[in-house]
Scaffold this motif. Structure first.
Motif, PDB file in Angstrom:
ATOM      1  N   SER A  45       0.822  -1.199   0.000  1.00 55.50           N
ATOM      2  CA  SER A  45       0.000   0.000   0.000  1.00 55.50           C
ATOM      3  C   SER A  45       0.866   1.263   0.000  1.00 55.50           C
ATOM      4  O   SER A  45       0.579   2.220  -0.720  1.00 55.50           O
ATOM      5  CB  SER A  45      -0.926  -0.006   1.213  1.00 55.50           C
ATOM      6  N   GLU A  46       1.923   1.270   0.792  1.00 55.10           N
ATOM      7  CA  GLU A  46       2.827   2.417   0.829  1.00 55.10           C
ATOM      8  C   GLU A  46       3.496   2.635  -0.526  1.00 55.10           C
ATOM      9  O   GLU A  46       3.622   3.762  -0.998  1.00 55.10           O
ATOM     10  CB  GLU A  46       3.893   2.224   1.900  1.00 55.10           C
ATOM     11  N   LYS A  50       3.041   5.829  -3.089  1.00 54.99           N
ATOM     12  CA  LYS A  50       4.202   6.536  -3.641  1.00 54.99           C
ATOM     13  C   LYS A  50       4.067   6.669  -5.161  1.00 54.99           C
ATOM     14  O   LYS A  50       4.329   7.735  -5.729  1.00 54.99           O
ATOM     15  CB  LYS A  50       5.486   5.795  -3.281  1.00 54.99           C
ATOM     16  N   GLU A  74      -1.080  -1.374  -6.124  1.00 55.44           N
ATOM     17  CA  GLU A  74      -0.972  -2.384  -5.062  1.00 55.44           C
ATOM     18  C   GLU A  74      -0.875  -3.777  -5.678  1.00 55.44           C
ATOM     19  O   GLU A  74      -0.050  -4.599  -5.264  1.00 55.44           O
ATOM     20  CB  GLU A  74      -2.170  -2.320  -4.118  1.00 55.44           C
TER      21      GLU A  74
END
Length: 124
Positions: A45-46, A50, A74
């Motif tokens: 998810s991070e 980004k 994702e």
């Protein structure tokens, strides 16, 4: 006849007891696996956020586009995290590019296609 029924009941009782013990062992191992899975999903998810922010810095995106692209990225990161061949990674990059083309408007797409480095960053 009574002995046969009694034997059947005893066998059934032992079978259920053994099965219950196996389930209890599986339940105790599950929380460790769940926490590892949650950590992986958070990392994907991070990375997706980004990528969306990188794209949003280049073209203006609507909130709906951001949500759709976040799920696309994702999925990309989760698939690329696996041990895949170069051919399979190329297919994944093509799929991501196709999803980008279907999500973005023509003006946005033409601007992104003009920047080959950005497109490679988003798809690979």
């Amino acid at each position: 006849m009574k002995k046969i029924i009694a034997l059947f009941v005893v066998m059934l009782a032992f079978g259920l007891n053994a099965n219950a013990q196996k389930r209890a062992a599986a339940v105790t191992a599950a929380p460790a696996q769940k926490s590892e899975l949650v950590a992986k999903k958070a990392a994907y998810s991070e990375a997706a956020i980004k990528d969306v922010n990188t794209l949003a810095g280049y073209v203006k995106l609507t909130a709906e586009q951001k949500v759709n692209l976040k799920s696309v990225f994702e999925n990309k990161h989760s698939m690329l995290a696996q041990n895949l061949s170069a051919e399979r990674k190329a297919v994944i990059a093509q799929n991501v590019e196709a999803r980008l083309k279907s999500t973005l408007e023509p003006e946005q797409l033409s601007k992104i296609e003009g920047n080959a480095e950005l497109m490679k960053t988003l798809t690979h």
